[in-house]
Design an enzyme around this catalytic site. Structure first.
Site, PDB file in Angstrom:
ATOM      1  N   TYR A  31       0.836  -1.211   0.000  1.00 11.26           N
ATOM      2  CA  TYR A  31       0.000   0.000   0.000  1.00 11.26           C
ATOM      3  C   TYR A  31       0.868   1.259   0.000  1.00 11.26           C
ATOM      4  O   TYR A  31       0.502   2.261  -0.615  1.00 11.26           O
ATOM      5  CB  TYR A  31      -0.994  -0.012   1.176  1.00 11.26           C
ATOM      6  CG  TYR A  31      -2.179  -0.902   0.871  1.00 11.26           C
ATOM      7  CD1 TYR A  31      -3.273  -0.405   0.174  1.00 11.26           C
ATOM      8  CD2 TYR A  31      -2.183  -2.245   1.217  1.00 11.26           C
ATOM      9  CE1 TYR A  31      -4.354  -1.227  -0.152  1.00 11.26           C
ATOM     10  CE2 TYR A  31      -3.250  -3.079   0.902  1.00 11.26           C
ATOM     11  CZ  TYR A  31      -4.330  -2.566   0.220  1.00 11.26           C
ATOM     12  OH  TYR A  31      -5.382  -3.381  -0.121  1.00 11.26           O
ATOM     13  N   ARG A  91       1.725   1.910  -3.497  1.00 12.24           N
ATOM     14  CA  ARG A  91       0.556   2.430  -4.228  1.00 12.24           C
ATOM     15  C   ARG A  91       0.263   3.875  -3.835  1.00 12.24           C
ATOM     16  O   ARG A  91      -0.100   4.703  -4.670  1.00 12.24           O
ATOM     17  CB  ARG A  91      -0.676   1.539  -3.977  1.00 12.24           C
ATOM     18  CG  ARG A  91      -0.594   0.210  -4.725  1.00 12.24           C
ATOM     19  CD  ARG A  91      -1.815  -0.641  -4.483  1.00 12.24           C
ATOM     20  NE  ARG A  91      -3.054   0.024  -4.860  1.00 12.24           N
ATOM     21  CZ  ARG A  91      -4.262  -0.275  -4.345  1.00 12.24           C
ATOM     22  NH1 ARG A  91      -4.375  -1.223  -3.451  1.00 12.24           N
ATOM     23  NH2 ARG A  91      -5.334   0.366  -4.740  1.00 12.24           N
ATOM     24  N   GLN A 114     -15.641   4.448  -6.648  1.00 12.29           N
ATOM     25  CA  GLN A 114     -15.060   3.281  -5.975  1.00 12.29           C
ATOM     26  C   GLN A 114     -13.567   3.505  -5.763  1.00 12.29           C
ATOM     27  O   GLN A 114     -12.898   2.702  -5.128  1.00 12.29           O
ATOM     28  CB  GLN A 114     -15.224   2.033  -6.847  1.00 12.29           C
ATOM     29  CG  GLN A 114     -16.659   1.662  -7.122  1.00 12.29           C
ATOM     30  CD  GLN A 114     -16.738   0.604  -8.215  1.00 12.29           C
ATOM     31  OE1 GLN A 114     -16.748  -0.595  -7.944  1.00 12.29           O
ATOM     32  NE2 GLN A 114     -16.796   1.030  -9.457  1.00 12.29           N
ATOM     33  N   ASP A 156      -8.074   6.600  -4.687  1.00  9.00           N
ATOM     34  CA  ASP A 156      -7.170   7.741  -4.882  1.00  9.00           C
ATOM     35  C   ASP A 156      -7.942   9.042  -4.664  1.00  9.00           C
ATOM     36  O   ASP A 156      -9.160   9.032  -4.471  1.00  9.00           O
ATOM     37  CB  ASP A 156      -6.523   7.684  -6.286  1.00  9.00           C
ATOM     38  CG  ASP A 156      -7.545   7.865  -7.411  1.00  9.00           C
ATOM     39  OD1 ASP A 156      -8.309   8.862  -7.384  1.00  9.00           O
ATOM     40  OD2 ASP A 156      -7.606   7.015  -8.324  1.00  9.00           O
ATOM     41  N   HIS A 201     -15.198   2.958  -1.317  1.00  8.21           N
ATOM     42  CA  HIS A 201     -14.184   1.977  -0.916  1.00  8.21           C
ATOM     43  C   HIS A 201     -13.058   2.577  -0.082  1.00  8.21           C
ATOM     44  O   HIS A 201     -11.991   1.969   0.035  1.00  8.21           O
ATOM     45  CB  HIS A 201     -13.633   1.268  -2.163  1.00  8.21           C
ATOM     46  CG  HIS A 201     -14.643   0.357  -2.807  1.00  8.21           C
ATOM     47  ND1 HIS A 201     -14.520  -0.139  -4.085  1.00  8.21           N
ATOM     48  CD2 HIS A 201     -15.819  -0.151  -2.337  1.00  8.21           C
ATOM     49  CE1 HIS A 201     -15.574  -0.907  -4.378  1.00  8.21           C
ATOM     50  NE2 HIS A 201     -16.373  -0.925  -3.329  1.00  8.21           N
ATOM     51  N   GLY A 217     -15.509   3.691 -16.378  1.00 12.66           N
ATOM     52  CA  GLY A 217     -14.300   2.957 -16.008  1.00 12.66           C
ATOM     53  C   GLY A 217     -14.436   1.957 -14.886  1.00 12.66           C
ATOM     54  O   GLY A 217     -13.542   1.846 -14.053  1.00 12.66           O
ATOM     55  N   THR A 218     -15.534   1.232 -14.875  1.00 14.21           N
ATOM     56  CA  THR A 218     -15.630   0.136 -13.898  1.00 14.21           C
ATOM     57  C   THR A 218     -15.988  -1.166 -14.598  1.00 14.21           C
ATOM     58  O   THR A 218     -16.772  -1.158 -15.553  1.00 14.21           O
ATOM     59  CB  THR A 218     -16.647   0.437 -12.768  1.00 14.21           C
ATOM     60  OG1 THR A 218     -16.662  -0.664 -11.848  1.00 14.21           O
ATOM     61  CG2 THR A 218     -18.061   0.679 -13.273  1.00 14.21           C
ATOM     62  N   SER A 219     -15.437  -2.269 -14.083  1.00 17.38           N
ATOM     63  CA  SER A 219     -15.781  -3.579 -14.649  1.00 17.38           C
ATOM     64  C   SER A 219     -17.159  -4.021 -14.171  1.00 17.38           C
ATOM     65  O   SER A 219     -17.732  -4.941 -14.723  1.00 17.38           O
ATOM     66  CB  SER A 219     -14.734  -4.614 -14.230  1.00 17.38           C
ATOM     67  OG  SER A 219     -14.699  -4.702 -12.816  1.00 17.38           O
ATOM     68  N   PRO A 254     -13.627   1.481 -22.510  1.00 12.51           N
ATOM     69  CA  PRO A 254     -13.094   0.974 -23.786  1.00 12.51           C
ATOM     70  C   PRO A 254     -13.375  -0.514 -24.000  1.00 12.51           C
ATOM     71  O   PRO A 254     -13.235  -1.014 -25.117  1.00 12.51           O
ATOM     72  CB  PRO A 254     -11.587   1.235 -23.670  1.00 12.51           C
ATOM     73  CG  PRO A 254     -11.312   1.393 -22.215  1.00 12.51           C
ATOM     74  CD  PRO A 254     -12.570   1.873 -21.572  1.00 12.51           C
TER      75      PRO A 254
HETATM   76  P1  OAD Z   1     -11.565  -2.861 -12.479  1.00 11.18           P
HETATM   77  O1  OAD Z   1     -10.080  -3.000 -12.597  1.00 11.18           O
HETATM   78  O2  OAD Z   1     -12.332  -4.054 -12.093  1.00 11.18           O
HETATM   79  O3  OAD Z   1     -12.162  -2.336 -13.851  1.00 11.18           O
HETATM   80  C1  OAD Z   1     -11.581  -1.244 -14.501  1.00 11.18           C
HETATM   81  C2  OAD Z   1     -12.415  -0.942 -15.722  1.00 11.18           C
HETATM   82  O4  OAD Z   1     -11.912   0.245 -16.313  1.00 11.18           O
HETATM   83  C3  OAD Z   1     -12.396  -2.022 -16.795  1.00 11.18           C
HETATM   84  O5  OAD Z   1     -13.741  -2.303 -17.182  1.00 11.18           O
HETATM   85  C4  OAD Z   1     -11.609  -1.379 -17.953  1.00 11.18           C
HETATM   86  O6  OAD Z   1     -12.083  -1.792 -19.234  1.00 11.18           O
HETATM   87  C5  OAD Z   1     -11.909   0.085 -17.728  1.00 11.18           C
HETATM   88  N1  OAD Z   1     -10.889   1.002 -18.237  1.00 11.18           N
HETATM   89  C6  OAD Z   1      -9.552   0.781 -18.416  1.00 11.18           C
HETATM   90  N2  OAD Z   1      -8.959   1.890 -18.878  1.00 11.18           N
HETATM   91  C7  OAD Z   1      -9.918   2.839 -18.974  1.00 11.18           C
HETATM   92  C8  OAD Z   1      -9.917   4.205 -19.375  1.00 11.18           C
HETATM   93  N3  OAD Z   1      -8.785   4.815 -19.743  1.00 11.18           N
HETATM   94  N4  OAD Z   1     -11.095   4.882 -19.368  1.00 11.18           N
HETATM   95  C9  OAD Z   1     -12.238   4.269 -18.992  1.00 11.18           C
HETATM   96  N5  OAD Z   1     -12.290   2.974 -18.596  1.00 11.18           N
HETATM   97  C10 OAD Z   1     -11.150   2.275 -18.585  1.00 11.18           C
HETATM   98  O7  OAD Z   1     -11.814  -1.639 -11.461  1.00 11.18           O
HETATM   99  P2  OAD Z   1     -13.138  -1.325 -10.650  1.00 11.18           P
HETATM  100  O8  OAD Z   1     -14.343  -1.665 -11.429  1.00 11.18           O
HETATM  101  O9  OAD Z   1     -12.992   0.053 -10.122  1.00 11.18           O
HETATM  102  O10 OAD Z   1     -11.800  -2.388  -4.551  1.00 11.18           O
HETATM  103  O11 OAD Z   1     -12.993  -2.346  -9.451  1.00 11.18           O
HETATM  104  C11 OAD Z   1     -13.915  -2.321  -8.396  1.00 11.18           C
HETATM  105  C12 OAD Z   1     -13.192  -2.572  -7.104  1.00 11.18           C
HETATM  106  O12 OAD Z   1     -12.439  -3.774  -7.189  1.00 11.18           O
HETATM  107  C13 OAD Z   1     -12.169  -1.521  -6.753  1.00 11.18           C
HETATM  108  O13 OAD Z   1     -12.720  -0.389  -6.101  1.00 11.18           O
HETATM  109  C14 OAD Z   1     -11.224  -2.251  -5.860  1.00 11.18           C
HETATM  110  C15 OAD Z   1     -11.156  -3.584  -6.549  1.00 11.18           C
HETATM  111  O14 OAD Z   1     -10.867  -4.688  -5.762  1.00 11.18           O
HETATM  112  C16 OAD Z   1     -11.211  -1.761  -3.508  1.00 11.18           C
HETATM  113  O15 OAD Z   1     -10.202  -1.107  -3.587  1.00 11.18           O
HETATM  114  C17 OAD Z   1     -11.934  -1.948  -2.246  1.00 11.18           C
END
Ligand code: OAD
Length: 256
Positions: A82, A85, A117, A120, A135, A202-204, A229
């Site tokens: 951490y 990071r 989520q 940062d 988070h 930008g979330t999965s 993307p």
């Molecule tokens: P993920 O890593 O699961 O997903 C990131 C998403 O961002 C993916 O769908 C990518 O396709 C997309 N992505 C990548 N580059 C991008 C860009 N330049 N612009 C837009 N989108 C882009 O991250 P989260 O969904 O945030 O938990 O993950 C959820 C949680 O899982 C996080 O908050 C974290 C993790 O474990 C904690 O820290 C508690």
């Protein structure tokens, strides 16, 4: 019709549709709820979690690095991870997407609720205020046992810092198996229920309960726009999916 080659996969008519939805919704208090994930900060140089090869969970085991059990098993390793990071977060700068969101909220006071989520502080440094952080905050510490020493633990230097009673300092993020801060998830669900447009960036959509905001907004009658993307697990909830990055698309979607 398509934008220039820079926009290779972004459909201009869908972008225009999303832009119009956002502008209309921004005429109403709480009309726009924005829900961001790690992809939001990817263009600031902060790695995501689940992107193949570059994602943190492709290189590290979340049960070792992001759970209480993992921390108790090897506190120094987790603390140092951490710390590294945190250094990355401190060195990173908000990108054009963070700035566009902050500018949109300033231009439409009271209309935008930002839920993230991300652990940062790039939304905040870009000028977003009152951000709902689901988070936690990687730049904060807290005690592993909140009630130890009657709440009066004293941190002795170390990796991690520790109290003489054995309590350990830990990063202020939510780990797997832990509850989200109640006030934050309730405020986020309220915003999703009440908005006219939910903009997901930008979330999965792989982590719950945060991922459920998209379905909640849609069921409550909101239009759901996704900027990503790549495919996400919540694409089925979207009325408009824009395949592009946060730093490229948000300035186009949100300019005044
Ligand atoms: P993920 O890593 O699961 O997903 C990131 C998403 O961002 C993916 O769908 C990518 O396709 C997309 N992505 C990548 N580059 C991008 C860009 N330049 N612009 C837009 N989108 C882009 O991250 P989260 O969904 O945030 O938990 O993950 C959820 C949680 O899982 C996080 O908050 C974290 C993790 O474990 C904690 O820290 C508690």
């Amino acid at each position: 019709m398509w934008w220039s080659s820079r926009w290779s996969r972004v459909d201009a008519s869908k972008t225009a549709e999303a832009r119009a939805l956002l502008q209309r919704a921004a005429a109403h208090a709480g009309g726009v709820c924005v829900f961001t994930g790690a992809g939001m900060s990817a263009e600031s140089g902060i790695p995501t979690f689940r992107d193949a090869l570059t994602g943190l969970w492709a290189r590290f085991d979340p049960t070792e690095m992001a759970s209480e059990e993992g921390f108790r098993a090897n506190p120094q390793r987790v603390w140092d991870w951490y710390a590294e990071r945190r250094d990355g977060v401190r060195k990173a700068k908000p990108n054009a997407g963070h700035r566009a969101l902050a500018g949109f909220a300033i231009a439409h006071r009271g209309a935008v609720v930002l839920v993230t989520q991300n652990v940062d502080d790039l939304h905040q440094r870009a000028g977003s205020t009152d951000t709902i952080r689901l988070h936690g905050d990687i730049l904060q510490d807290r005690w592993l046992e909140s009630g130890a020493c009657g709440g009066g633990c004293v941190a002795l230097p170390g990796r991690p810092p520790a109290c003489a009673c054995g309590n350990l300092m830990r990063p202020g993020v939510v780990w797997f198996g832990e509850m989200l801060p109640e006030a934050a998830i309730e405020a986020a669900q309220h915003a999703a229920r009440c908005c006219r447009v939910l903009l997901v960036v930008g979330t999965s959509g792989a982590v719950w309960p945060a991922a459920g905001l998209a379905e909640l907004a849609r069921r409550s009658g909101a239009q759901v726009i996704i900027v990503n993307p790549a495919d996400s697990e919540i694409d089925a909830q979207a009325h408009v999916v824009l395949r592009g990055t946060a730093a490229l698309l948000l300035p186009v979607l949100l300019d005044a």
